[in-house]
Design a protein around this motif. Sequence first.
Motif, PDB file in Angstrom:
ATOM      1  N   VAL A  59       0.870  -1.173   0.000  1.00  0.00           N
ATOM      2  CA  VAL A  59       0.000   0.000   0.000  1.00  0.00           C
ATOM      3  C   VAL A  59       0.909   1.226   0.000  1.00  0.00           C
ATOM      4  O   VAL A  59       1.814   1.327   0.832  1.00  0.00           O
ATOM      5  CB  VAL A  59      -0.933   0.018   1.220  1.00  0.00           C
ATOM      6  CG1 VAL A  59      -1.781   1.286   1.217  1.00  0.00           C
ATOM      7  CG2 VAL A  59      -1.829  -1.212   1.223  1.00  0.00           C
ATOM      8  N   TYR A  60       0.660   2.137  -0.930  1.00  0.00           N
ATOM      9  CA  TYR A  60       1.487   3.329  -1.079  1.00  0.00           C
ATOM     10  C   TYR A  60       0.737   4.528  -0.503  1.00  0.00           C
ATOM     11  O   TYR A  60      -0.438   4.745  -0.813  1.00  0.00           O
ATOM     12  CB  TYR A  60       1.817   3.569  -2.551  1.00  0.00           C
ATOM     13  CG  TYR A  60       2.902   2.655  -3.058  1.00  0.00           C
ATOM     14  CD1 TYR A  60       2.670   1.290  -3.217  1.00  0.00           C
ATOM     15  CD2 TYR A  60       4.180   3.140  -3.340  1.00  0.00           C
ATOM     16  CE1 TYR A  60       3.668   0.428  -3.651  1.00  0.00           C
ATOM     17  CE2 TYR A  60       5.185   2.291  -3.784  1.00  0.00           C
ATOM     18  CZ  TYR A  60       4.916   0.944  -3.936  1.00  0.00           C
ATOM     19  OH  TYR A  60       5.926   0.101  -4.373  1.00  0.00           O
ATOM     20  N   PHE A  61       1.452   5.310   0.318  1.00  0.00           N
ATOM     21  CA  PHE A  61       0.869   6.457   0.995  1.00  0.00           C
ATOM     22  C   PHE A  61       1.577   7.737   0.575  1.00  0.00           C
ATOM     23  O   PHE A  61       2.800   7.779   0.480  1.00  0.00           O
ATOM     24  CB  PHE A  61       1.016   6.317   2.512  1.00  0.00           C
ATOM     25  CG  PHE A  61       0.280   5.150   3.097  1.00  0.00           C
ATOM     26  CD1 PHE A  61       0.896   3.917   3.223  1.00  0.00           C
ATOM     27  CD2 PHE A  61      -1.027   5.291   3.548  1.00  0.00           C
ATOM     28  CE1 PHE A  61       0.224   2.833   3.775  1.00  0.00           C
ATOM     29  CE2 PHE A  61      -1.699   4.217   4.102  1.00  0.00           C
ATOM     30  CZ  PHE A  61      -1.072   2.990   4.204  1.00  0.00           C
ATOM     31  N   CYS A  62       0.794   8.764   0.384  1.00  0.00           N
ATOM     32  CA  CYS A  62       1.298  10.113   0.186  1.00  0.00           C
ATOM     33  C   CYS A  62       1.341  10.796   1.545  1.00  0.00           C
ATOM     34  O   CYS A  62       0.429  10.603   2.374  1.00  0.00           O
ATOM     35  CB  CYS A  62       0.371  10.857  -0.765  1.00  0.00           C
ATOM     36  SG  CYS A  62       0.767  12.580  -1.044  1.00  0.00           S
ATOM     37  N   ALA A  63       2.375  11.600   1.791  1.00  0.00           N
ATOM     38  CA  ALA A  63       2.512  12.277   3.075  1.00  0.00           C
ATOM     39  C   ALA A  63       3.071  13.674   2.875  1.00  0.00           C
ATOM     40  O   ALA A  63       3.779  13.932   1.893  1.00  0.00           O
ATOM     41  CB  ALA A  63       3.427  11.474   3.999  1.00  0.00           C
ATOM     42  N   ALA A  64       2.753  14.558   3.814  1.00  0.00           N
ATOM     43  CA  ALA A  64       3.234  15.935   3.764  1.00  0.00           C
ATOM     44  C   ALA A  64       3.886  16.292   5.091  1.00  0.00           C
ATOM     45  O   ALA A  64       3.385  15.928   6.162  1.00  0.00           O
ATOM     46  CB  ALA A  64       2.086  16.896   3.465  1.00  0.00           C
TER      47      ALA A  64
END
Length: 124
Positions: free
Chosen positions: A93-98
Motif C-alpha cells: 500500500v502506497y501512501f502520500c505524506a506531507a
Amino acid sequence: QVQLVESGGGLVQAGGSLRLSCAASGRTFSGYVMGWFRQAPGKEREFVAGIRWTDMSTAYADSVKGRFTISRDNAKNTVALQMNSLKPEDTAVYFCAARLSLVVTIEPNRYNYWGQGAQVTVSS
C-alpha cells in the motif's frame, strides 16, 4: 485542514508501469516536503521518495532509484510517483505524506499529514 488523496494504484505484471497521483488541498504547500511511503503486509512503513515543493529537489530509497520518479505539479497541487520496471517486491500500500519542513526525511513519524493509501500489486 490538509487533505491528501491518492489515486492510480492497481495490478500490473512485473516489468510494467504504474503512476500514482496525490491530490493535496487545504493550504499552500510551498513550505512543505511531500513524500511517498509504502507498507507491505507484516512490514514497517518505508520511505520511497520525497520532493521539496519549492525547488523540486528529490530523494529516493536505494531500492527504487532509477525506476521511480517523483514530481509535483504546482498548478494542480498534485504530487506524482511514476513507477517503472516494477517488481513483485514493490507490492504494497502506497501512501502520500506531507511534512511542514524544507528537509526531506525518511522517517514516517516526522510527516504531519497522510493520505488513505493506494494498493499496488505486482504479479510475477
